[in-house]
Design a protein around this motif. Structure first.
Motif, PDB file in Angstrom:
ATOM      1  N   LEU A 457       0.869  -1.171   0.000  1.00 59.01           N
ATOM      2  CA  LEU A 457       0.000   0.000   0.000  1.00 59.01           C
ATOM      3  C   LEU A 457       0.906   1.221   0.000  1.00 59.01           C
ATOM      4  CD1 LEU A 457      -3.084   0.442   0.134  1.00 59.01           C
ATOM      5  CD2 LEU A 457      -2.862   0.651   2.606  1.00 59.01           C
ATOM      6  N   THR A 458       0.751   2.100  -0.997  1.00 56.75           N
ATOM      7  CA  THR A 458       1.696   3.210  -1.155  1.00 56.75           C
ATOM      8  C   THR A 458       1.086   4.576  -0.882  1.00 56.75           C
ATOM      9  OG1 THR A 458       1.202   3.313  -3.527  1.00 56.75           O
ATOM     10  CG2 THR A 458       3.051   1.920  -2.835  1.00 56.75           C
ATOM     11  N   GLY A 459      -0.225   4.656  -0.712  1.00 57.46           N
ATOM     12  CA  GLY A 459      -0.824   5.959  -0.465  1.00 57.46           C
ATOM     13  C   GLY A 459      -2.270   5.836  -0.048  1.00 57.46           C
ATOM     14  N   ALA A 460      -2.757   6.884   0.648  1.00 60.08           N
ATOM     15  CA  ALA A 460      -4.154   6.917   1.072  1.00 60.08           C
ATOM     16  C   ALA A 460      -4.601   8.364   1.148  1.00 60.08           C
ATOM     17  CB  ALA A 460      -4.327   6.232   2.429  1.00 60.08           C
ATOM     18  N   SER A 461      -5.823   8.618   0.734  1.00 65.19           N
ATOM     19  CA  SER A 461      -6.360   9.980   0.759  1.00 65.19           C
ATOM     20  C   SER A 461      -7.877   9.909   0.907  1.00 65.19           C
ATOM     21  CB  SER A 461      -5.977  10.742  -0.515  1.00 65.19           C
ATOM     22  OG  SER A 461      -6.496  10.083  -1.658  1.00 65.19           O
ATOM     23  N   GLU A 462      -8.483  11.070   1.107  1.00 65.16           N
ATOM     24  CA  GLU A 462      -9.938  11.175   1.211  1.00 65.16           C
ATOM     25  C   GLU A 462     -10.410  12.257   0.243  1.00 65.16           C
ATOM     26  OE1 GLU A 462     -13.411  11.648   4.665  1.00 65.16           O
ATOM     27  OE2 GLU A 462     -11.304  11.992   5.154  1.00 65.16           O
ATOM     28  N   PRO A 463     -10.567  11.902  -1.045  1.00 66.70           N
ATOM     29  CA  PRO A 463     -10.941  12.893  -2.058  1.00 66.70           C
ATOM     30  C   PRO A 463     -12.243  13.614  -1.750  1.00 66.70           C
ATOM     31  CG  PRO A 463     -10.285  10.822  -3.067  1.00 66.70           C
ATOM     32  CD  PRO A 463     -10.430  10.577  -1.608  1.00 66.70           C
ATOM     33  N   SER A 464     -13.202  12.896  -1.185  1.00 68.02           N
ATOM     34  CA  SER A 464     -14.457  13.517  -0.768  1.00 68.02           C
ATOM     35  C   SER A 464     -14.877  12.907   0.559  1.00 68.02           C
ATOM     36  CB  SER A 464     -15.548  13.320  -1.827  1.00 68.02           C
ATOM     37  OG  SER A 464     -15.772  11.946  -2.069  1.00 68.02           O
ATOM     38  N   ARG A 465     -15.805  13.554   1.233  1.00 71.53           N
ATOM     39  CA  ARG A 465     -16.171  13.154   2.592  1.00 71.53           C
ATOM     40  C   ARG A 465     -16.601  11.696   2.652  1.00 71.53           C
ATOM     41  NH1 ARG A 465     -21.017  13.769   5.870  1.00 71.53           N
ATOM     42  NH2 ARG A 465     -20.456  13.928   8.064  1.00 71.53           N
ATOM     43  N   CYS A 466     -15.893  10.935   3.490  1.00 69.35           N
ATOM     44  CA  CYS A 466     -16.199   9.522   3.764  1.00 69.35           C
ATOM     45  C   CYS A 466     -15.920   8.610   2.570  1.00 69.35           C
ATOM     46  CB  CYS A 466     -17.652   9.339   4.204  1.00 69.35           C
ATOM     47  SG  CYS A 466     -18.088  10.323   5.646  1.00 69.35           S
ATOM     48  N   GLU A 467     -15.326   9.130   1.504  1.00 66.74           N
ATOM     49  CA  GLU A 467     -14.946   8.318   0.347  1.00 66.74           C
ATOM     50  C   GLU A 467     -13.426   8.376   0.210  1.00 66.74           C
ATOM     51  OE1 GLU A 467     -17.072   9.641  -3.050  1.00 66.74           O
ATOM     52  OE2 GLU A 467     -19.039   9.022  -2.288  1.00 66.74           O
ATOM     53  N   TYR A 468     -12.784   7.239   0.402  1.00 65.40           N
ATOM     54  CA  TYR A 468     -11.330   7.177   0.455  1.00 65.40           C
ATOM     55  C   TYR A 468     -10.755   6.575  -0.825  1.00 65.40           C
ATOM     56  CZ  TYR A 468     -12.153   8.015   5.422  1.00 65.40           C
ATOM     57  OH  TYR A 468     -12.564   8.549   6.607  1.00 65.40           O
ATOM     58  N   ALA A 469      -9.469   6.861  -1.039  1.00 70.46           N
ATOM     59  CA  ALA A 469      -8.761   6.302  -2.190  1.00 70.46           C
ATOM     60  C   ALA A 469      -7.414   5.770  -1.715  1.00 70.46           C
ATOM     61  CB  ALA A 469      -8.570   7.365  -3.272  1.00 70.46           C
ATOM     62  N   PHE A 470      -7.125   4.515  -2.025  1.00 67.52           N
ATOM     63  CA  PHE A 470      -5.834   3.898  -1.719  1.00 67.52           C
ATOM     64  C   PHE A 470      -5.071   3.665  -3.021  1.00 67.52           C
ATOM     65  CE2 PHE A 470      -7.149   1.513   2.455  1.00 67.52           C
ATOM     66  CZ  PHE A 470      -7.383   2.733   3.047  1.00 67.52           C
ATOM     67  N   ASP A 471      -3.747   3.766  -2.923  1.00 65.31           N
ATOM     68  CA  ASP A 471      -2.871   3.388  -4.037  1.00 65.31           C
ATOM     69  C   ASP A 471      -2.147   2.110  -3.648  1.00 65.31           C
ATOM     70  OD1 ASP A 471      -3.488   5.681  -5.577  1.00 65.31           O
ATOM     71  OD2 ASP A 471      -2.102   6.879  -4.370  1.00 65.31           O
ATOM     72  N   PHE A 472      -2.176   1.141  -4.549  1.00 65.09           N
ATOM     73  CA  PHE A 472      -1.612  -0.175  -4.222  1.00 65.09           C
ATOM     74  C   PHE A 472      -0.802  -0.690  -5.405  1.00 65.09           C
ATOM     75  CE2 PHE A 472      -1.685  -4.789  -3.576  1.00 65.09           C
ATOM     76  CZ  PHE A 472      -1.341  -4.869  -2.228  1.00 65.09           C
TER      77      PHE A 472
END
Length: 491
Positions: A457-472
């Motif tokens: 897992l190389t990254g994590a963010s929250e582009p919009s409220r309660c919706e997350y994005a992981f980079d793998f």
């Protein structure tokens, strides 16, 4: 270049008209498609082709030709000589080829691992499928065994139950006799205790001496109250033992107190009770007063707890304890115990098998990619930590978030489905239906996958409220790289 031949008539590339060759690059747009002015900015939609030998060819707008800015690495867009451009196409090409080679090597290493994942994944699926088929057969057999053991258990428990009930009923009847005999002794004892003048009868005066017969609680036992308890007629003044046992004792046995008990009650304490130790005289300070209520509450809680824990169970006299079962009943109980144990064991084996079947069906029901390449992620978890949180993704299970300062994990989503675009379905994993946000939707995570030589897992963010994005990164996303020869040909 094949369209532009000096000395020959030029035909617009869109075929709309023909022009003398001297109209080419005369800074006047004659062709609707602008093809007669590739080297000037006369045509608004015209294109200029940069050959860029040694690097990538490029088409730019004709408006950028001769504008004093070197757009082509070979400088050919400034052919009029208004500015001197350095041809750095070879240097750019070399750098591009080095970067392309690194990407190719990454893809090659990742793809090699991917092939191993595919092989392992296919073998695992085949093994689990075979296991499932075998377990389903075993389940049928175990169901038969369980039903047989249940029938044997029921058959063994019937005579056991009958024998135990017979024994218990006989003892119940015997116990009633024992209790009746004891109660008769208590009644006779009470009679003798109340018969203070020992004339073998209890009269009104002797009843009036016992304060427990004071029904109206006025401090004395009157004649009426004494007669009611002795169940005397208007003319009678006393009862004998037979009358006392039959008529009087059943009504007073619950509240009758012996002389010794009455004496103890008069002193204000129960027989056998240990007086409470006096409390120490602790001076009241401000600090003590502040916490006094809390201490009292804690003490009360402790007392209640201790009373509940130390509550004595009613003792049973030896002669009131049920005797052991007879030998025949014990044998029936032993046979029933064996049958019960056999049924329990058969039932446990069946439940264990059903659990294994469910686990296998869950595994086989998941899409691990066209060639099982993503099955390596199943059962493994990967973490990424930023400044505030540690994020975790467990393959085909769930995604969570945990604060670095402590506390419990928050479930961001549970495995849902592949959610990539139509042409690349396996580019994104969707974890959905996580814990709900305050006044918001349930949390969810989209995991974006790309080629890498390790699963991480190389990254994590929250582009919009309660919706997350992981980079793998994972080798499972690595495609077969082009050969060195193919790469050079392409360049």
């Amino acid at each position: 270049a094949s369209w532009y031949k000096p000395g020959a008539e030029f035909r617009c590339i869109d075929g709309s008209k023909s022009l003398p060759f001297e109209y080419i690059n005369d800074d006047y747009c004659d062709c609707p498609d602008g093809s007669d002015e590739p080297g000037t900015s006369a045509c608004p939609g015209g294109k200029f082709h940069c050959t860029n030998a040694g690097f990538k060819p490029l088409n730019i707008l004709s408006s950028r030709v001769g504008d004093g800015i070197c757009d082509c690495c070979d400088g050919t867009d400034e052919w009029e000589g208004n500015i001197e451009c350095v041809n750095n196409c070879k240097e750019l090409g070399k750098k591009m080829r080095e970067e392309a080679e690194l990407v190719r090597q990454l893809q090659e290493q990742g793809h090699t691992l991917k092939l191993q994942y595919m092989e392992t994944g296919k073998k695992t699926r085949a093994v689990k499928k075979t296991e499932l088929e075998e377990l389903q057969k075993t389940k049928v057999e175990l169901e038969t065994v369980k039903n047989e053991m249940e029938q044997k258990k029921n058959e063994a428990e019937t005579p056991e139950k009958e024998a135990k009930e017979k024994h218990e009923q006989a003892w119940k009847e015997e116990l009633e006799k024992i209790k009746a005999a004891k109660d008769k002794v208590k009644a006779e004892t009470a009679f003798y205790e109340m018969d203070e003048n020992k004339d073998n009868r209890v009269d009104l005066a002797e009843v009036k001496a016992h304060s427990q017969f004071d029904v109206d609680n006025n401090g004395e036992v009157c004649d009426t109250e004494a007669r009611e308890h002795l169940e005397l007629g208007d003319e009678d003044t006393h009862v004998d033992m037979a009358h006392f046992i039959e008529k009087v004792w059943p009504n007073i046995r619950e509240f009758y107190k012996s002389p010794s008990e009455l004496q103890a009650a008069a002193k204000g304490e129960k027989q056998g009770e240990v007086p409470e130790a006096p409390k120490a005289n602790i001076p009241n300070t401000g600090e003590y007063l502040e916490n006094e209520d809390d201490d009292e509450e804690d003490e009360e809680e402790d007392i209640e707890y201790d009373e509940e824990e130390n509550k004595e169970k009613p003792s049973v006299a030896d002669d009131e304890k049920m005797p052991d079962y007879d030998e025949l009943t014990k044998q029936l109980m032993a046979v029933a115990d064996v049958a019960r144990n056999q049924f329990t064991e058969a039932e446990k084996k069946l439940k264990d098998t059903e659990s294994q079947i469910r686990n296998l069906e869950t595994y086989l029901g998941i899409d691990y990619g066209p060639n099982e390449e993503f099955s390596v992620l199943k059962g493994n978890c990967y973490e990424y930590t930023d400044r505030e949180y540690t994020y975790k993704m467990c393959g085909f299970d769930k995604a969570t978030q945990r604060s670095k300062s402590g506390g419990s994990e928050t479930t961001l989503g549970n495995w849902g489905k592949w959610d990539g675009p139509a042409h690349d379905k396996y580019a994104i994993m969707n974890y959905e239906n996580g814990q709900s946000c305050w006044n918001g939707p349930n949390r969810s995570v989209k995991v974006h996958l790309k080629c890498g030589t390790d699963n991480k897992l190389t990254g994590a963010s929250e582009p919009s409220r309660c919706e997350y994005a992981f980079d793998f990164e994972t080798p499972s996303r690595c495609s077969e790289p082009p050969t060195t020869h193919q790469l050079h040909t392409e360049l």
